[in-house]
Design an enzyme around this catalytic site. Structure first.
Site, short mmCIF file in Angstrom:
data_model
loop_
_atom_site.label_atom_id
_atom_site.label_comp_id
_atom_site.label_asym_id
_atom_site.label_seq_id
_atom_site.Cartn_x
_atom_site.Cartn_y
_atom_site.Cartn_z
N ASP A 163 91.88 -27.47 -56.39
CA ASP A 163 90.43 -27.22 -56.47
C ASP A 163 89.64 -28.47 -56.89
O ASP A 163 88.74 -28.40 -57.73
CB ASP A 163 90.14 -26.09 -57.46
CG ASP A 163 90.66 -24.74 -56.99
OD1 ASP A 163 91.11 -24.66 -55.83
OD2 ASP A 163 90.62 -23.79 -57.78
N ASP A 186 93.89 -26.10 -51.86
CA ASP A 186 92.48 -25.70 -51.71
C ASP A 186 91.55 -26.75 -52.32
O ASP A 186 90.56 -26.40 -52.98
CB ASP A 186 92.23 -24.35 -52.39
CG ASP A 186 93.13 -23.25 -51.88
OD1 ASP A 186 93.61 -23.34 -50.75
OD2 ASP A 186 93.36 -22.28 -52.64
#
Length: 328
Positions: A163, A186
Site C-alpha cells: 500500500d 497493492d
C-alpha cells in the site's frame, strides 16, 4: 531507517536524471518559506511550514525543502490548497516515517492512518522529493495518501512495501510524472482518477501491482502511460492488478513490462462477479511481461480505442485547462 533507504536506492537503480535537482532558476528568494533541518531556513520541519501558511491563500504558497532526511508525519490540510513543495533533489530530500497497520491499532481501518505524507489540499504540487514509509514488510503501510483534486507529483519517489501510494478521492484527479513507485502488494491503490506518465513501477515481491477501487460513476481509474514495470531479481509472479472494488478501472498504455508480470496479467481477487464489471485494458504493451495470453475478461485495445486514454481526456475537464502542467 537510513539503512533501509540505502537499500531502496540500490534496488531501484535510479538514474541520476530521474532523481532531479533544483533548477538553476529556482532562486530560494522566490519561495515563501524555506525548510532546513540545520535551522538556516524559516522552519526546521515541513509540517511547521505548512501550518504556518495562510489558509485558503489568494496566491500559491511555494515551499523549498533543503536536502535532509525529515522523519515526520506530514499533512497538507484541506484548508491549505495551492501548496507547492520542492526538494533540492529526490535523492537528498526525504520525508520518512514508519507507521503501519499493527502499530496504529485503530481497528479495521488502521491502514488509512499509516501515511507519511497526506495531501488533502487541492491543487497541490510536489517536485524532487522522496516520500518513504520505513516500516518494512509488516503489512499495510502507506507512504503517500492523496485525496486532493488536481494534485501533481513530478520527479518524486514513493518507497514502501504494501500500500505504498493511496490515490483516493471520488472524482479527484492526480498526475504523476517521471516518478518512481516501489512496493510489494497493492502498492498503487485507491479510487481516484490518476495518470502515471513516464514512471517506473517496481515490484519487490510476488504479488499485485495495483488495486483500484474506482467508483462506478467514474469513467477512468488508474492510467499508466509510457511507463516501465520492473522488479527485484527474485520476483517472478506479479499481477498487473486486482479489483479492490468491483468497478476497478486500470489501463496500461505503451508500457514496458519485465518478465515478472504473469501471462494472465490480472486477478479477480477471488470474486468471479467482478470479472463482469471491471475494466482492465492494455495497448501496445512491450517486453517479456507482455507475452502470453491474458485473462479473457481483460481488453486488448485497438489504436483508436487507446486514444480515449490520452492524458487530456482522462484528466481534463471544461474550465480547468491543462492544470497538470507545472507552471509557477
Amino acid at each position: 531507517m537510513l539503512a533501509s533507504l540505502t537499500l531502496a536506492l540500490v534496488s531501484l537503480g535510479v538514474a541520476v536524471g530521474l532523481l532531479g535537482t533544483l533548477a538553476e532558476s529556482d532562486d530560494p528568494d522566490e519561495y515563501d518559506y524555506v525548510v532546513a533541518k540545520d535551522g538556516s531556513g524559516d522552519y526546521e520541519t515541513i509540517q511547521a511550514a505548512i501550518d504556518g501558511a495562510k489558509s485558503f491563500p489568494p496566491d500559491r504558497i511555494r515551499i523549498l525543502v533543503r536536502g535532509g532526511v525529515y522523519d515526520e508525519k506530514v499533512e497538507v490540510h484541506a484548508w491549505n490548497p495551492d501548496v507547492t513543495l520542492v526538494g533540492e533533489s529526490a535523492a537528498e530530500t526525504v520525508i520518512t516515517h514508519g507507521d503501519h497497520f499493527e502499530k496504529i491499532d485503530r481497528g479495521r481501518n488502521s491502514t488509512f492512518f499509516t501515511y507519511t505524507l497526506k495531501v488533502r489540499g487541492n491543487d497541490f504540487r510536489a517536485r524532487n522529493l522522496t516520500v518513504e514509509n520505513s516500516a518494512g514488510p509488516v503489512g499495510q503501510a502507506v507512504a503517500l495518501h492523496v485525496d486532493a483534486d488536481r494534485a501533481v507529483f513530478e520527479n518524486c519517489r514513493f518507497l514502501g512495501h504494501q500500500d505504498t501510494v493511496y490515490a483516493a478521492g471520488e472524482g479527484a484527479r492526480q498526475y504523476f510524472s517521471n516518478c518512481d513507485v516501489e512496493g510489494t502488494t497493492d502498492f498503487v491503490f485507491g479510487g481516484s482518477t490518476a495518470v502515471f506518465e513516464d514512471c517506473r513501477v517496481h515490484s519487490k515481491a510476488d504479488s499485485y501491482v495495483t488495486a483500484a477501487s474506482t467508483p462506478e460513476s467514474e469513467p477512468f481509474g488508474f492510467v499508466f502511460l509510457d511507463c516501465e514495470l520492473t522488479a527485484d531479481p527474485d520476483v517472478s509472479e506479479a499481477y498487473l492488478g486486482r479489483p479492490w472494488r468491483n468497478y476497478a478501472r486500470t489501463a496500461f498504455i505503451r508500457t514496458r513490462m519485465g518478465s515478472h508480470v504473469l501471462p494472465a496479467g490480472w486477478h479477480n481477487w477471488s470474486r468471479p462477479e467482478a470479472e463482469k464489471t471491471v475494466e482492465y485494458a492494455e495497448y501496445d504493451s512491450r517486453g517479456p511481461g507482455s507475452e502470453g495470453e491474458r485473462v479473457p475478461w481483460a481488453t486488448a485495445l485497438t489504436e483508436a480505442e487507446a486514444e480515449r486514454y490520452s492524458k487530456a481526456n482522462v484528466l481534463g475537464s471544461e474550465g480547468d485547462g491543462e492544470w497538470w502542467d507545472w507552471e509557477e
